[in-house]
Design an enzyme around this catalytic site. Structure first.
Site, PDB file in Angstrom:
ATOM      1  N   GLY A  71     -38.716  24.331  32.248  1.00 36.29           N
ATOM      2  CA  GLY A  71     -38.053  23.013  32.655  1.00 36.29           C
ATOM      3  C   GLY A  71     -38.289  21.897  31.679  1.00 36.29           C
ATOM      4  O   GLY A  71     -37.628  20.990  31.830  1.00 36.29           O
ATOM      5  N   TYR A  72     -39.276  22.037  30.868  1.00 33.94           N
ATOM      6  CA  TYR A  72     -39.853  21.037  30.126  1.00 33.94           C
ATOM      7  C   TYR A  72     -38.774  20.673  29.067  1.00 33.94           C
ATOM      8  O   TYR A  72     -38.675  21.520  27.889  1.00 33.94           O
ATOM      9  CB  TYR A  72     -41.380  21.211  29.443  1.00 33.94           C
ATOM     10  CG  TYR A  72     -42.549  21.042  30.485  1.00 33.94           C
ATOM     11  CD1 TYR A  72     -42.195  20.707  31.705  1.00 33.94           C
ATOM     12  CD2 TYR A  72     -43.702  21.630  30.269  1.00 33.94           C
ATOM     13  CE1 TYR A  72     -42.975  20.712  32.849  1.00 33.94           C
ATOM     14  CE2 TYR A  72     -44.643  21.261  31.255  1.00 33.94           C
ATOM     15  CZ  TYR A  72     -44.403  20.976  32.175  1.00 33.94           C
ATOM     16  OH  TYR A  72     -45.466  20.925  33.226  1.00 33.94           O
ATOM     17  N   THR A  73     -38.325  19.591  28.861  1.00 29.90           N
ATOM     18  CA  THR A  73     -37.405  19.148  27.765  1.00 29.90           C
ATOM     19  C   THR A  73     -36.372  20.128  27.819  1.00 29.90           C
ATOM     20  O   THR A  73     -36.006  20.342  26.422  1.00 29.90           O
ATOM     21  CB  THR A  73     -38.277  18.747  26.468  1.00 29.90           C
ATOM     22  OG1 THR A  73     -39.013  19.844  26.045  1.00 29.90           O
ATOM     23  CG2 THR A  73     -39.236  17.356  26.541  1.00 29.90           C
TER      24      THR A  73
END
Length: 376
Positions: A71-73
């Site tokens: 889910g990061y960036t």
């Protein structure tokens, strides 16, 4: 602060003193490189060229533990890591950790959470972005409050057997959830949890009540996130009322309703910052280095996650392990940040024990070191 190494081609001995992660044979650096800042999709962070320079410097300095998430960036963080190793090589020397749980496909109820269907979907997508066929450590990103724990642990165990992940960890879960997971794993012959990733800093010490004692008892390491309190402990912000003022992302994102950020802006926390600033001046070190040194030496902590958007920021943080905290300064930080004594732990204070409530007035008793851990 004047004390900072400027030779950015130097290996850092303190970073290369590897720790075992939990009761496993996996060796990790005492500082992990957090890559939530890889990518600019959130309005802040680093473009690929800068991210790759940060990654190169961390590895060159002796670090080996990379922390990311699907889910990061929007997946860009994983892509940047995959692109780096595809070009530079060395993937097998790195310990790559990523996470599942966050829904990445709005409208699809099975594209998030901790069910078997999403775990498999998320892992396959992460492997593609990372350009690898296995993940060294696979984190459950957060407790979803729904999925049976047995389903989670059996699924992750099967993925270890399939060779797609090497170890498993839990992030942002209740202590009872971890304890049940570890106990079931021991009973059922499933893979054990080797680490807990939890928020831990001078501003956030609540995990000392139950999570750290559970980890020490059940054989998992603590991997703290946000050891600088979302930047509040970096020393670059001043207070305006109870809010933060200065150059950086914290003033820009405060007031946005995020409970993890809004809890920062209290009179107590600003007093902790004041104490940290005093100690850092006395030691001629940056506040960030002192705050990181404090976290990294707490009981149960194996590897502390640091982040950076600039090379000089990363370099300074990598030298935090060189900071020595004299007893007097450590005691002041301890006193300023000590968690409130709440039920039922109020019964375990030394004064209560020394009254002989459990020992019949004798002098023989077990020292409750698990309740209020001292710095190593």
């Amino acid at each position: 602060m004047a004390h900072m190494t400027t030779n950015t081609t130097k290996r850092i001995d303190s970073l290369a003193r590897y720790h075992l992660l939990g009761r496993s044979g996996l060796r990790v650096s005492p500082l992990a490189l957090g890559t939530m800042t890889f990518g600019t999709e959130w309005g802040w962070g680093s473009p690929k060229e800068t991210a790759h320079r940060l990654l190169a410097r961390y590895l060159e300095a002796g670090g080996n533990f990379l922390d990311t998430a699907d889910g990061y960036t929007g997946g860009t963080s994983e892509e940047f890591i995959g692109d780096y190793f595809a070009k530079q090589g060395g993937r097998d020397s790195a310990v790559i950790a990523t996470k599942f749980t966050i829904n990445t496909i709005p409208g699809d109820p099975n594209a998030g959470g901790n069910g078997r269907k999403n775990i498999h979907r998320a892992l396959e997508a992460s492997l593609r972005r990372l350009k690898t066929d296995y993940v060294d450590l696979y984190w459950l990103h957060a407790w979803d409050g729904i999925t049976p724990l047995e389903e989670v642990m059996q699924t992750l165990t099967d993925l270890v057997s399939a060779g797609k992940i090497r170890y498993l960890g839990l992030s942002d879960v209740p202590a009872w959830y971890f304890a049940r997971a570890q106990t079931l794993a021991e009973r059922q012959g499933w893979e054990r949890v080797v680490a807990l990733q939890l928020e831990y800093s001078l501003l956030e010490r609540n995990i000392e009540r139950e999570h750290i004692p559970a980890a020490l008892e059940l054989g998992a390491s603590i991997t703290p996130w946000s050891p600088l309190g979302s930047g509040m402990l970096s020393g670059k912000y001043t207070r305006e009322g109870l809010t933060a003022k200065g150059e950086g992302r914290l003033p820009a994102i405060q007031g946005g309703g995020n409970p993890g950020l809004e809890k920062l802006f209290t009179e107590r926390n600003w007093r902790i910052v004041d104490t940290l600033l005093e100690v850092s001046r006395e030691l001629d070190r940056s506040p960030a280095q002192v705050a990181l040194a404090w976290v990294a030496r707490r009981p149960g902590v194996a590897s502390t996650i640091i982040g950076a958007t600039k090379l000089e920021q990363l370099e300074a943080n990598l030298h935090a392990l060189d900071v020595e905290l004299p007893p007097a300064q450590a005691a002041r930080l301890e006193a300023a940040s000590r968690p409130e004594l709440v039920h039922p732990y109020i019964f375990f204070e030394d004064t209560f024990y020394s009254g002989g409530m459990f020992s019949g007035g004798t002098s023989i008793r077990a020292e409750p070191t698990w309740f209020r851990p001292a710095a190593r």
